[in-house]
Motif scaffolding. Structure first.
Motif, PDB file in Angstrom:
ATOM      1  N   HIS A  77     -25.580 -15.870  37.252  1.00 42.14           N
ATOM      2  CA  HIS A  77     -24.401 -14.832  37.129  1.00 42.14           C
ATOM      3  C   HIS A  77     -24.230 -14.649  35.694  1.00 42.14           C
ATOM      4  O   HIS A  77     -24.719 -15.392  34.741  1.00 42.14           O
ATOM      5  N   VAL A  78     -23.277 -13.666  35.556  1.00 40.26           N
ATOM      6  CA  VAL A  78     -22.762 -13.244  34.128  1.00 40.26           C
ATOM      7  C   VAL A  78     -21.210 -12.981  34.257  1.00 40.26           C
ATOM      8  O   VAL A  78     -20.687 -12.340  35.026  1.00 40.26           O
ATOM      9  N   TRP A  79     -20.531 -14.007  33.493  1.00 40.89           N
ATOM     10  CA  TRP A  79     -19.186 -13.716  33.102  1.00 40.89           C
ATOM     11  C   TRP A  79     -18.773 -12.588  32.086  1.00 40.89           C
ATOM     12  O   TRP A  79     -19.394 -12.651  31.125  1.00 40.89           O
ATOM     13  N   PHE A  80     -17.859 -11.721  32.398  1.00 37.45           N
ATOM     14  CA  PHE A  80     -17.166 -10.838  31.400  1.00 37.45           C
ATOM     15  C   PHE A  80     -15.603 -11.536  31.302  1.00 37.45           C
ATOM     16  O   PHE A  80     -14.999 -11.667  32.165  1.00 37.45           O
ATOM     17  N   VAL A  81     -15.401 -11.815  29.921  1.00 37.06           N
ATOM     18  CA  VAL A  81     -14.076 -12.359  29.772  1.00 37.06           C
ATOM     19  C   VAL A  81     -13.501 -11.470  28.530  1.00 37.06           C
ATOM     20  O   VAL A  81     -14.283 -11.304  27.395  1.00 37.06           O
TER      21      VAL A  81
END
Length: 138
Positions: A77-81
């Motif tokens: 997964h990839v988080w965008f914050v």
């Protein structure tokens, strides 16, 4: 001619306001939804989905096996914050520190660009850089 960055009366103030972190983060989220829907049209054994984090300005894109509950994250997964000073991404491969940190600015053509390690990227280039390993493997 006000929309043409070559014009003497180009409205760079409005263009820069539209290039704010909040506006661009919302556009990222919408674009990611479009990408995941487009990805689903392929003949893949896994799916990709995006969901928001209710606790903070963030969203995650994850690779999902068929039958995985919607709130469960896979290992990939990839988080965008959204942070005060920029947009950060975190992947499952390196989740303790950001993989990417981007700030926003206008380039000389009047486009909103993501500055990553001194290199200007358009939105699609930033998303390709962050999502390509998740969508197509490393």
């Amino acid at each position: 001619m006000k929309d043409d960055p070559r014009a003497h009366d180009f409205d760079w103030i409005s263009a820069r306001k539209a290039c704010s972190y909040g506006c661009e983060f919302g556009k990222l989220r919408i674009t990611v939804d479009e990408y995941t829907k487009q990805f689903e049209k392929g003949d893949w054994k896994t799916t990709r989905r995006a969901r928001d984090d209710a606790r903070r300005p963030a969203f995650v894109v994850s690779q999902c096996e068929p039958g995985l509950p919607p709130d469960e994250l896979s290992d990939a997964h990839v988080w965008f914050v959204l942070q005060k000073e920029g947009i950060q991404t975190y992947s499952s491969f390196n989740s303790n520190s950001p993989d990417t940190e981007a700030t926003l600015t206008l380039n000389d053509e009047g486009e909103c660009v993501y500055m990553v390690k001194g290199k200007p990227l358009l939105r699609w280039q930033f998303l390709r850089m962050t999502l390509e390993p998740l969508f197509f493997g490393q």
